[in-house]
Design an enzyme around this catalytic site. Sequence first.
Site, PDB file in Angstrom:
ATOM      1  N   ARG A 202      -3.806  -8.697  12.732  1.00 55.63           N
ATOM      2  CA  ARG A 202      -2.770  -7.836  13.346  1.00 55.63           C
ATOM      3  C   ARG A 202      -3.230  -6.381  13.372  1.00 55.63           C
ATOM      4  O   ARG A 202      -4.215  -6.021  12.726  1.00 55.63           O
ATOM      5  CB  ARG A 202      -1.500  -7.912  12.495  1.00 55.63           C
ATOM      6  CG  ARG A 202      -1.765  -7.410  11.067  1.00 55.63           C
ATOM      7  CD  ARG A 202      -0.569  -7.395  10.165  1.00 55.63           C
ATOM      8  NE  ARG A 202      -0.875  -6.736   8.900  1.00 55.63           N
ATOM      9  CZ  ARG A 202      -1.466  -7.304   7.851  1.00 55.63           C
ATOM     10  NH1 ARG A 202      -1.851  -8.579   7.915  1.00 55.63           N
ATOM     11  NH2 ARG A 202      -1.701  -6.618   6.748  1.00 55.63           N
TER      12      ARG A 202
ATOM     13  N   LYS B 195       0.841  -1.194   0.000  1.00 56.41           N
ATOM     14  CA  LYS B 195       0.000   0.000   0.000  1.00 56.41           C
ATOM     15  C   LYS B 195       0.878   1.246   0.000  1.00 56.41           C
ATOM     16  O   LYS B 195       1.948   1.256   0.606  1.00 56.41           O
ATOM     17  CB  LYS B 195      -0.914   0.000   1.229  1.00 56.41           C
ATOM     18  CG  LYS B 195      -1.954  -1.104   1.159  1.00 56.41           C
ATOM     19  CD  LYS B 195      -2.679  -1.309   2.463  1.00 56.41           C
ATOM     20  CE  LYS B 195      -3.543  -2.561   2.361  1.00 56.41           C
ATOM     21  NZ  LYS B 195      -3.866  -3.111   3.690  1.00 56.41           N
TER      22      LYS B 195
END
Length: 447
Positions: free
Chosen positions: A292, A237
């Site tokens: 996470r 990203k």
Amino acid sequence: MIKKVLIANRGEIAVRIIRACREMGIETVAVCSEADRNALHAMLADQTICIGPAPSSESYLNINRIISATMTSGADAIHPGFGFLSEDARFARICERCNITFIGPSSDMIAASGNKARAKKTMIDAGVPTIPGSAEAARTVEDGLRLADIATYPVMIKAALGGGGKGMRVARSKDVFTQAFQTAQQEAKNAFGDGSMYIEHYVEHPKHIEVQILADKYGNVVSLGERDCSIQRNHQKLIEETPCETLSEEKRKAICEAAVKAAKAVNYENAGTVEFLLEPSGNFYFMEMNTRIQVEHPITEWVTGIDLIKEQIKIASGEKLGFTQEDVEIKGHSIEVRINAEDAEHKFRPCPGKIELAYLPGGQGVRIDSAVYSGLEIPAYYDSMLAKLSVWAPTREEAIKKAQSALGEVIITGIKTNIDYQYGIITSPEFISGKTDIDFIDKFSRK
Ligand code: MV4
């Protein structure tokens, strides 16, 4: 209650976790490799233990050394951050067996989410919209061909244990299927030691939308809105924002409710992210669940005012969520830009080396999550992310202006960075339109 946390990570996320612990009155233990003796996280923690040589396999990925450091220091919990051991079910299980609180979901939850085919099956059963095509395993080309006909071409071939694009291939028609399947399966066997595949219809030009959720030990689950993470390159990203510009209030509610349903279906606990593909038509489909804390969590913190790391620690300590879904209010707009040590002109190859000067901006509505400083040597062994610049403003237009202004102030000399490349994106008409999909970067880079 947790008294002392060992942070099994490095860089900005380790610093981020140290800050949250300090504000909560919790002692911190950093671990570092020999290459990280001068790293910021190693200097800021209450206590630092060098756990081994520079390669991650001998330090940040070495379970024995991390458990030993935890025992030696008397820490009662481990925060794994992201990457490294954060989604390693075996590591979480060892923590459980050693009576160390793993700040995250249970090892069984991590294992169940790690198997994407199994997770998809659970979501189908729970009534969460999934990508057309079954979750049934394809172990042979014959299985695959049969399932591809059901999913209808073009199809996506995915490894059950995959993620991050590994063991994944598109087949636009039957005549290229066999080749694509064999390549994807071989890649999966090499990477995950397992050749179990599943076949889906290939979704064209979607946005990547993910929903942040928090779940306590008592079955309370809240969503904290979505993040639009469509601006990616090679599954890395680059820029994330919230809210997503193209989601109607109605669709936003539906996708957030689907995320809560997904979390409840697996009795999820702690912070998690539910990933969806959003079609231009407005249809959305569950893709996978990340167990996470994520790199891009600050933008959710900006618009909700909720400290996600503190919430993770409170949940792991057995506290009930202190708020309900009705209390969650999404205010304004936030954008995060990742600053990496890489050469945008040479295929984004990592560019480690010594930072001569690092000047990072501030000001109202500007946040820097970073572990760099002038004179720091960036090791070649780890991820190339140097800093996250995130901004908040009442409107998207103002947030874009603020991101442009702040990014324009950043000075990092001595190594190559992607700052100019990122500035190009956030000043482009496509980004400003808010209509970028997962194919945007390929088009942008070819210009
Ligand atoms: C897809 C897809 C299109 N159709 N599945 C990428 C990584 C993994 N999480 C799944 N991924 C995709 N699955 C179907 N059926 C497109 C992608 C994809 C993608 C997804 C989100 C963000 C960027 C992406 C880049 C390439 C492919």
